[in-house]
Scaffold this active site. Structure first.
Site, mmCIF file in Angstrom:
data_model
loop_
_atom_site.group_PDB
_atom_site.id
_atom_site.type_symbol
_atom_site.label_atom_id
_atom_site.label_comp_id
_atom_site.label_asym_id
_atom_site.label_seq_id
_atom_site.Cartn_x
_atom_site.Cartn_y
_atom_site.Cartn_z
ATOM 1 C CG ASP A 144 -2.144 -0.808 1.091
ATOM 2 O OD1 ASP A 144 -2.215 -1.595 0.137
ATOM 3 O OD2 ASP A 144 -3.035 -0.700 1.952
ATOM 4 C CG ASP A 145 -0.046 3.805 2.313
ATOM 5 O OD1 ASP A 145 -1.194 3.595 1.887
ATOM 6 O OD2 ASP A 145 0.222 3.879 3.521
ATOM 7 C CG HIS A 195 -4.606 2.940 -0.814
ATOM 8 N ND1 HIS A 195 -5.610 2.247 -0.161
ATOM 9 C CD2 HIS A 195 -3.653 3.188 0.141
ATOM 10 C CE1 HIS A 195 -5.290 2.093 1.109
ATOM 11 N NE2 HIS A 195 -4.114 2.666 1.331
ATOM 12 C CG HIS A 199 -3.918 7.055 2.911
ATOM 13 N ND1 HIS A 199 -4.432 6.817 4.159
ATOM 14 C CD2 HIS A 199 -3.325 5.899 2.531
ATOM 15 C CE1 HIS A 199 -4.150 5.576 4.535
ATOM 16 N NE2 HIS A 199 -3.478 4.996 3.553
ATOM 17 C CG HIS A 289 2.228 -0.063 4.247
ATOM 18 N ND1 HIS A 289 1.879 -1.023 5.166
ATOM 19 C CD2 HIS A 289 1.159 0.765 4.122
ATOM 20 C CE1 HIS A 289 0.642 -0.782 5.590
ATOM 21 N NE2 HIS A 289 0.184 0.300 4.981
#
Length: 342
Positions: A144-145, A195, A199, A289
């Site tokens: 993620d991210d 995503h 965020h 991540h």
């Protein structure tokens, strides 16, 4: 394949110039293409910054009801589960100049009620054609991210050396900064997912705000790799009935996870390795991540170890798309068997 408990972590915040956000909203809500809107978004005069901290929350896999948990904080950055208008400037996304700030559970007020919602374009990535063999133990690794230039290249190198395909759920502010890494991820055969742009905690936003968080990142993906992914992961695992309805109505898949490595929170390599080995199940999704924490060097060290461990246990690594295809295949086979027996 059974669904399982999941948790979600990480937080990002971004900042647009108000003019750029408003221009993008006008272009896209007026019926212009994503590319036209993106030309405004990518204007050299627009400055965007992003940073991340992390928290945890749990929900059911693939968009079932949230089950509690509280966001936390990391990296010395205060954690809050409310999207701030001064960061996201979401008011500028509202059609006809509506200025209501982000709030929970959908549009409210006469102006919002009178404004038709912005719509998402259909996703344009290809459907995964994957046939699992009887008895296959499938598992998906996700990140993620990101992307970024610090950890993402190292993770891609480990995945390539191990001949493993993973899935990257990317934040729009990072996609905008590092389109070269998005291209590399896709070129290497990995899956990608949306995503959100900032965020944002989607459970706190109304319909138009949710759609714009997704739509802005769609446009950046279209610009970077020429297609719009259909996978969506909600930051923090924070979902609502409204979000699930929007995702479903727009032919998207809401994706969670079954194992949270807690790499964002500074867990040691030894602790994360034990966590994955203890909690991995067939049909599972592992959360890691590729950006958003100072601790992700541990993730780079962890990755080859869990690949080795899970392979030794007979697992086959697949993308989330392939996992969903296998799940649909199993469901269809079960229905056919039930009909035959009935």
């Amino acid at each position: 394949m059974g669904d399982g408990e999941i948790g979600m972590a990480g937080r990002g915040k971004g900042r647009w110039t108000k003019g750029a956000a408003l221009a993008l909203a006008v272009a896209m809500t007026a019926g212009c293409s994503a590319q036209t809107g993106l030309e405004v978004l990518l204007n050299k005069g627009d400055s965007t910054t992003a940073s991340s901290s992390a928290g945890g929350r749990s929900e059911e896999l693939l968009g079932d009801a949230a089950k509690g948990g509280q966001p936390g904080a990391a990296q010395g950055i205060a954690s809050t589960d409310k999207a701030r208008p001064e960061d996201a400037n979401l008011a500028a996304f509202e059609p006809n100049g509506a200025t209501n700030a982000p709030h929970s559970g959908g549009a409210s007020g006469d102006a919002a009620a009178a404004t038709p919602p912005v719509k998402l374009e259909n996703p344009t990535d290809g459907t995964a054609h994957f046939a699992a063999k009887q008895g296959d133990k499938l598992i998906a690794l996700t990140f993620d991210d990101g992307p970024d230039h610090r950890y993402t290249p190292d993770l891609l190198e480990v995945l390539k050396e191990s001949d493993v395909k993973a899935t990257f759920f990317m934040v729009g502010t990072q996609v905008k900064k590092y389109p070269d890494m998005v291209k590399q991820i896709v070129a290497d055969g990995h899956g990608i997912g949306n995503h959100t742009y900032h965020h944002a905690n989607l459970a706190k936003l109304n319909e138009n705000e949710i759609i714009q968080e997704i739509k802005t990142t769609d446009a950046l993906f279209q610009h970077a790799v020429g297609f719009v992914p259909h996978l969506v992961r909600a930051p923090y695992g924070s979902v609502s009935d409204l979000l699930k309805s929007i995702v479903s109505d727009n032919r998207r898949e809401l994706v969670g996870w079954t194992v949270d490595t807690k790499d964002w929170d500074g867990a040691t390599v030894t602790a994360m390795r034990s966590n994955v080995n203890k909690n991995a199940r067939p049909g599972g999704i592992v959360l890691m991540h590729s950006f958003g924490s100072k601790h992700l060097r541990n993730t780079v060290k962890l990755l080859p170890l869990i690949i080795e461990d899970l392979r030794a246990k007979g697992y086959t690594f697949v993308t989330v798309d392939e996992l969903l295809a296998a799940k649909a295949q199993n469901k269809k086979a079960a229905q056919a068997h039930s009909k035959k027996m009935g």
